[in-house]
Design an enzyme around this catalytic site. Structure first.
Site, PDB file in Angstrom:
ATOM      1  CB  CYS A 113      97.827   7.332  19.327  1.00 53.58           C
ATOM      2  SG  CYS A 113      97.630   6.595  20.929  1.00 53.58           S
ATOM      3  CG  HIS A 241     100.811   9.671  18.908  1.00 54.57           C
ATOM      4  ND1 HIS A 241      99.948  10.261  19.767  1.00 54.57           N
ATOM      5  CD2 HIS A 241     101.108   8.764  19.971  1.00 54.57           C
ATOM      6  CE1 HIS A 241      99.681   9.637  20.875  1.00 54.57           C
ATOM      7  NE2 HIS A 241     100.370   8.643  20.903  1.00 54.57           N
ATOM      8  CG  ASN A 271      99.430   9.245  24.704  1.00 54.04           C
ATOM      9  OD1 ASN A 271      98.624   9.844  23.967  1.00 54.04           O
ATOM     10  ND2 ASN A 271     100.082   8.016  24.363  1.00 54.04           N
TER      11      ASN A 271
END
Length: 315
Positions: A113, A241, A271
């Site tokens: 990430c 993120h 995500n």
């Protein structure tokens, strides 16, 4: 040394949209359960005939077009991804081939990430060291390939997509457009976010990540601002993120970015791992929420447990 700057960005998402209601028909969940815990309402899911490098190439082509550059003008391609199926050719080589590039250096970075912000720092360092003059930086992941679609705690989180940036050397004497990186890791927490096994599957210890992000991330994010010579209140935008809206909104406040537009793309994209920051940043630029020259904090965190962030000037 000559600094670098982002001259253009671009993003791409697959056409298929998976809603919370759709997921409620697949696992024991509901729209209320998902939105109350992570803030996600929809996510884009790539089909079996849409590999990671195709997502990456679409985003890259948009960034190149926005920069007014041809593929032949790129001398280094960096792709941040953790969902590549094959070891070789790597994703960067596949993207270069799809775009018809004649012979750039090609490298993948797997920092999950935090991959895009690591790759952006690597591009900046390559330009400053004289190893490249024009770099294509891409974050792309197909998280649907590694999701356990029977696990309601993780499958509701993920989406697919890509974001890209064209990075170039600044003119001599010009202010750098990419600030110094603040990066690091917490190796003893590497187990908190995982993509492991055969076939590989995404798993995480959500509460561990949440506690670390809530207590430690504001400190390191402010340090990234300090390295750029800015106070958090000087920021025009914050792109963290895109993991969980419950993490993003409080963190922006704790960082002290009181005047900044905060990216909340997680609500519609989920995500997307390495794609999440460039995807959200590109959307802010496209929408005019941030404008040319604005200082924006980009900060990635997640797998390994790794983190990296820098202040950039908007293209």
């Amino acid at each position: 040394m000559i600094g670098s700057r982002i001259v253009a960005v671009g993003h791409y998402q697959p056409a298929r949209v998976l809603t919370n209601e759709d997921l409620a028909g697949m696992v024991d969940t509901s729209d209320e359960w998902i939105t109350s815990r992570v803030g996600i309402r929809t996510r884009h899911i790539a089909g079996p005939d849409e590999p990671v490098d195709e997502l990456a190439a679409h985003a890259a082509a948009k960034a190149l077009a926005a920069a007014g550059r041809t593929p032949a003008e790129i001398d280094l391609v960096l792709v941040a991804t953790s969902t590549a199926i094959d070891r070789s050719p790597n994703m960067a080589a596949r993207v270069a081939a799809r775009l018809g590039m004649p012979g750039p250096a090609v490298m993948d970075l797997n920092v999950v990430c935090a991959g895009f912000t690591h790759a952006l720092a690597t591009a900046d360092h390559a330009v400053r060291a004289g190893g490249a003059s024009r770099v294509l930086v891409v974050g792309a992941d197909k998280m649907s390939d590694v999701a356990d679609w029977t696990d309601r705690t993780t499958c509701v989180l993920v989406g697919d997509g890509a974001g890209a940036a064209v990075v170039e050397a600044c003119a001599p004497g010009a202010e750098a457009g990419i600030g110094p990186v603040l990066w690091g890791s917490v190796p003893e927490m590497g187990h908190a976010v995982r993509i492991e096994g055969t076939p590989p599957r995404f798993a995480q210890e959500g509460q561990s990540v949440y506690r670390w992000a809530a207590t430690q991330l504001p400190v390191v994010a402010r340090q990234a601002c300090e390295k750029a010579g800015l106070a958090p209140e000087d920021l025009a935008g914050v792109v963290l993120h895109q993991a969980n809206l419950r993490i993003i909104e409080p963190l922006a406040r704790r960082i002290g970015a009181v005047n900044a537009v905060v990216a909340r793309d997680v609500t519609e994209s989920g995500n997307t791992s390495a794609a999440s920051i460039p995807l959200a940043f590109s959307k802010l630029v496209e929408q005019g929420a941030v404008t040319a020259g604005d200082p924006v904090l980009l900060f990635g965190f997640g797998g390994n447990l790794s983190y990296a962030g820098q202040v950039v000037r908007c293209p």
